[in-house]
Design a protein around this motif. Sequence first.
Motif, short mmCIF file in Angstrom:
data_model
loop_
_atom_site.label_atom_id
_atom_site.label_comp_id
_atom_site.label_asym_id
_atom_site.label_seq_id
_atom_site.Cartn_x
_atom_site.Cartn_y
_atom_site.Cartn_z
N THR A 56 0.85 -1.19 0.00
CA THR A 56 0.00 0.00 0.00
C THR A 56 0.88 1.24 0.00
O THR A 56 1.74 1.40 0.87
N TYR A 76 -7.42 11.61 -0.98
CA TYR A 76 -7.59 12.36 0.26
C TYR A 76 -7.40 13.84 -0.01
O TYR A 76 -6.43 14.24 -0.67
N MET A 129 -7.41 3.96 -4.51
CA MET A 129 -8.28 4.38 -3.43
C MET A 129 -8.74 5.82 -3.65
O MET A 129 -8.11 6.58 -4.41
N ILE A 181 1.02 5.42 0.10
CA ILE A 181 0.27 6.59 0.53
C ILE A 181 1.07 7.83 0.14
O ILE A 181 2.20 8.01 0.61
N LEU A 240 -9.06 2.45 4.60
CA LEU A 240 -7.92 1.81 3.96
C LEU A 240 -7.62 0.45 4.58
O LEU A 240 -7.44 -0.54 3.86
N TYR A 259 -10.12 7.96 7.22
CA TYR A 259 -9.47 7.57 5.98
C TYR A 259 -8.69 6.27 6.17
O TYR A 259 -8.76 5.35 5.34
N CYS A 306 -2.84 5.24 -2.66
CA CYS A 306 -3.63 6.31 -2.06
C CYS A 306 -2.94 7.63 -2.33
O CYS A 306 -1.76 7.79 -2.01
N THR A 360 -1.76 13.47 4.80
CA THR A 360 -2.10 12.05 4.69
C THR A 360 -1.49 11.22 5.80
O THR A 360 -1.83 10.04 5.95
#
Length: 445
Positions: free
Chosen positions: A196, A410, A407, A198, A436, A432, A299, A417
């Motif tokens: 993942t 944001y 995703m 971000i 996730l 958020y 993300c 984030t």
Amino acid sequence: MEKNRILSILLALVFTVTLATTSISAASQNNFRGSQFPTVMVHGMMGWGDYESFNKTVDYYGMTSGSIRKHLKGEGYHDLYEASVGPLSSGWDRACELYAQLTGTRVDYGAAHSEKYGHARYGRDYSKNPLIPGYKWNANNKVNLVGHSFGATTIRLMHDMLADGRPEEVQAAKKAGTSPSPLFTGGKRDYVYSITTISGTNNGTSYCYAYPILTPGSVHVYQAWCYMLSAIGASEGIHDFQLDQFGISANDRMSWLQILNNTDFLSHNDAGIYDFEVDRAMKLNEELQVQPNTFYFCCAGNASQKKPDGTYGPINKAFVVLKPFISRMGSYLATTKGSFPVGYGEHQTTATVTPTVIDEKWLPNDGFVNVIAEQVPFRHSGSKLVYDPSETYSDSTRLRPGRWYVMPVYTGDHLGTVGGLGTEKASEVFAYYDDLFRAIYRTKN
């Protein structure tokens, strides 16, 4: 506590200024077992983790909004860890450090890599303090990896090393009469259950070109930070540059001052601030492929909005220091050079890649990374850009490995984030991450 809180704000401010300066088995189709495995979270440039005591006071994942990990544990996600890799180091060096922390071994940067970039081959020994005590990491006992900013590049690169190995490192180790690190031998693609990213530097960032003078000069911000910490006697335990491979000892705070007065390590072309460049990211993406049994999530954050003239400016809640950078990146159009130096001294050469056109699609950004760069990785194929397999995520999506799930974006800046500097509502940040982690830990598709 108040002293540490003030230091946390100062550290985060320095961090901000630095940025400115295949086949699928039936089982995998029907079950998503992420909740069975621990999750390891990796910080970005100038970040910190569990090996710094400072993280107990101010969690990198949460900053001023409060610890995201503590919140997630309250929601039932207990097996969470935060790595501590070099805040200035290259993606390669950070990947090697992350591997050593997960396996409880000594860092091996590789015989070939260390010779090419002019630094020591071996680093710190984590045999007595692995990141996840007692965990036997293998294809049955996997990990979920989460990376913010440059942490995204770190986890993607380490996973590729695990999967495909690095034959040149195996050969160089044998030539030196030593054993190669298992990280370089390949065959471990199933050690990672999910990736993942971000606000990740998946495709680099135009920041490096919009602020070409500030990028290498940003190291002087670290110099000022170290002088301040040394002056108040608080340097130990607050931040660790982890540049042992360059002969910089974290146990001697004066060595911090010395290295930042003499920034020779930048000339080695083995530092994180260079890996942000789009050309270097494109070169790296030529190597990094999605693995067929791993789930991927990306993300992005966006702190910009379109203006009548077609450029992008900052949203109101963006951190004030980042607002000029959001505007600059929101109007920056160019074509990259398509080449960059690699190696050090007699080993230095020039790498080439197809130049990237930074056009209008690159204008939306979070103050450090473009939204398009934070999302699905892509690479050049002739005159076209080829993206990794992907689709937009929703709660009804039937999750399949071997592809990226995009995703929802944001609304917040690059630090927002991960909690931000007084810009974010804790409830919004936590919500958020709740969404996730429900995706990462889903048990049924």
